[in-house]
Design an enzyme around this catalytic site. Structure first.
Site, short mmCIF file in Angstrom:
data_model
loop_
_atom_site.label_atom_id
_atom_site.label_comp_id
_atom_site.label_asym_id
_atom_site.label_seq_id
_atom_site.Cartn_x
_atom_site.Cartn_y
_atom_site.Cartn_z
N HIS A 1 -10.46 -14.14 20.19
CA HIS A 1 -10.72 -12.70 20.15
C HIS A 1 -11.05 -12.21 18.75
CE1 HIS A 1 -6.60 -13.67 19.29
NE2 HIS A 1 -6.45 -12.51 18.69
N ASP B 1 -13.78 -16.07 23.95
CA ASP B 1 -13.89 -17.38 24.60
C ASP B 1 -13.51 -17.35 26.07
OD1 ASP B 1 -11.16 -16.97 24.02
OD2 ASP B 1 -10.76 -19.11 23.89
N ASP C 1 -10.70 -16.40 27.70
CA ASP C 1 -9.38 -16.72 28.23
C ASP C 1 -8.46 -15.49 28.36
OD1 ASP C 1 -8.79 -16.32 25.56
OD2 ASP C 1 -7.79 -18.25 25.25
N ARG C 2 -8.89 -14.34 27.88
CA ARG C 2 -8.07 -13.15 27.99
C ARG C 2 -8.70 -12.14 28.93
NH1 ARG C 2 -4.98 -12.08 22.36
NH2 ARG C 2 -4.88 -14.24 21.66
#
Length: 546
Positions: free
Chosen positions: A114, A282, A284-285
């Site tokens: 992030h 990326d 993943d959040r």
């Protein structure tokens, strides 16, 4: 194929954090910096014959150059094949899936998650092991030790690989292969296996409006394939879905501060869409929003656990849940009612991997906008978005109605996180030292309506591998179950970030409509008093409030 051995000088700052090594791009561009770290990874591993490496990243600046270097180093260090995401794009959860699906020896993810990108931004690299999850501390510690002693690295003399075209490039008489794969299709196929796509498709065609913000990051191509191509969502329901090396000049962190454009859309009154979501650099959040309504990641995990049987993949129930220590205890209450185990771990997804591999947990999450399940060994942003859409399709309720119903049943763990970013490291350390110095005197003290029960620096004993992790965050626990947690973050590249986590349990339905900052106002002042943060850092307000 000629293998060159290049003399190099060690760097002393290559210690991986909670999710790999993150530094400014210009640090990685130093002669030998990336090569030293990659060689230290390979020297830590016992690479078997015919080993395959997965490789890709979030498309940020320096991603393409790094891929070419790592491919050549993989060839020189005994790998037989490298699987590269097309255009070098590979979300972190998709990389985990690729590792597991194709049974690779492991994978290298190129991302600073992030953090901001661009030539003046950040870059990152981490190694994931064969279960698809981040390397455990024993491996990252070894990588760091070797990085301080390295004197040479190995690299093959290969031409540049075309990573934009699907297919194979074969070298050294077939002994080394680079295969460019369509990781978007692989990941989308997995999501279609897990969730009820027909129910979600019906919801999206019923007048229900959604808005997804990829924040100019890696999930753009995945969102296009899943939401538009497979679920029939309109093109206009997606925004910022073309990956950019500098994330469009923005900060790809899906929270109320940095996803400002999406927040404005979702808090525009009755004209707002029914559902909104964003993902990070990326992939993943995730951030989940309803019409004029924000869902904290802690509450999101609890709601997903409570409604898991509505999803085909979890229709028979879940084995257990896990949360990071700073994450609220909301999911604990769900686990107690479902009579399943609930584990509290340090921050860092690698701690969940052991529990999932042992079959102890199915769902897990962190307050830092990360939720996932045992389908991979990483946080998974789009998975969480699809889970919410699946639940909404089955329950026929709004996001806000689902939360209000959940709180009425389980009570509300009112929760917020205040981040103070880019604090001078020395000043941040004095804040933490000051709090720890009060450990002997804090228990028994009263602060307004709260009385301290105990305080500690959280330690975790891994019941699976026996490892012990100390100094994972300062906890101030109050007699009524409320708490304040202080942590120094390991994900930034400039100065230090102090995170303050605030939590108070409220069973009263009449209070559940209150804004978290209002409900936690007294506790916020207690945290500032105990820490003396303003006095010691000169910072009057947090950088980010979630």
């Amino acid at each position: 194929m000629q293998i060159q051995t290049i003399k190099t000088t060690a760097f002393n700052d290559q210690k991986p954090g909670t999710s790999g090594l993150r530094k400014k791009v210009k640090v990685f561009q130093q002669t030998g910096y990336l090569e030293n770290f990659v060689q230290s990874i390979f020297d830590t591993l016992d690479v078997p014959d015919n080993a395959t490496l997965a490789l890709g990243g979030d498309g940020r600046y320096f991603n393409r150059q790094a891929i070419q270097i790592i491919v050549r180093m993989a060839a020189a260090n005994g790998f037989a094949r490298v699987l590269v995401g097309q255009a070098g794009i590979l979300s972190t959860p998709a990389c985990s899936h690729i590792i597991r699906k194709y049974k690779t020896f492991g994978g290298i993810v190129l991302s600073a998650s992030h953090n901001q990108g661009g030539i003046n931004g950040d870059f990152g690299i981490k190694y994931n092991i064969s279960n698809g999850g981040p390397a455990p501390e024993k491996i990252t510690d070894s990588i760091f030790d070797l990085s301080k002693k390295i004197t040479e690295y190995k690299i093959a003399d290969l031409p540049e690989v075309d990573v934009d075209t699907l297919g194979q490039s074969i070298f050294n008489d077939g002994k080394f292969t680079v295969e460019v794969i369509d990781a978007v299709q692989d990941y989308a196929d997995l999501m279609q296996e897990l969730f009820d796509f027909s129910a979600i498709k019906k919801l999206l065609s019923s007048g229900f409006k959604m808005q997804f913000d990829a924040m100019h990051a890696v999930t753009g191509p995945y969102a296009q394939e899943i939401f538009v191509n497979r679920l029939g969502a309109s093109e206009s329901s997606l925004m910022n879905c073309i990956p950019s090396e500098d994330f469009g000049g923005g900060h790809p962190d899906p929270n109320l501060t940095y996803a400002e454009d999406l927040v404005k859309i979702m808090f525009a009154g009755e004209s707002s869409p029914d559902f909104g979501a964003a993902s990070d650099g990326d992939g993943d959040r995730n951030m989940i929003l309803g019409k004029n309504f924000f869902v904290t990641p802690s509450d999101s995990l609890a709601v997903l656990a409570a409604n898991a049987t509505l999803v085909p993949a979890y229709a028979n129930g879940i084995a257990g849940v896990a949360r990071s220590m700073p994450t609220s205890g909301a999911v604990d209450r769900v686990a107690a009612k479902l009579n399943i185990p609930c584990y509290e771990t340090p921050t860092g997804w690698k701690f969940f991997g052991n529990l999932m591999d042992a079959g102890k947990v199915t769902l897990c999450g962190e307050e830092s906008f990360g939720t996932s399940s045992s389908h991979v060994r990483e946080k998974d942003g789009l998975w969480a978005v699809l889970f919410w859409l699946n639940v909404l399709a089955k329950k026929g309720m709004s996001v806000e109605q689902i939360l209000m119903s959940h709180w009425a049943e389980f009570g509300r763990n009112v929760y917020s996180r205040h981040d103070y970013e880019a604090i001078p490291t020395d000043a941040a350390n004095t804040v933490i030292a000051h709090i720890k110095s009060q450990f002997p005197s804090l228990p028994g003290q009263s602060f307004g309506g709260y009385k301290v029960k105990t305080c500690d620096d959280f330690s975790y004993h891994d019941s699976i591998d026996g490892s012990i992790s100390h100094n994972q965050g300062i906890r101030i626990l109050f007699e009524d179950g409320s708490r304040i947690v202080f942590r120094l973050s390991g994900t930034g590249t400039e100065g230090a970030t102090i995170r303050i986590y605030l939590e108070a349990f409220d069973p009263e339905v009449k209070n559940h409509h209150l804004d978290a900052q209002v409900a936690l106002a007294e506790m916020i002042q207690i945290a500032l008093k105990i820490s003396e943060l303003k006095e010691r850092t000169g910072r009057d307000t947090p950088t980010v409030i979630t």
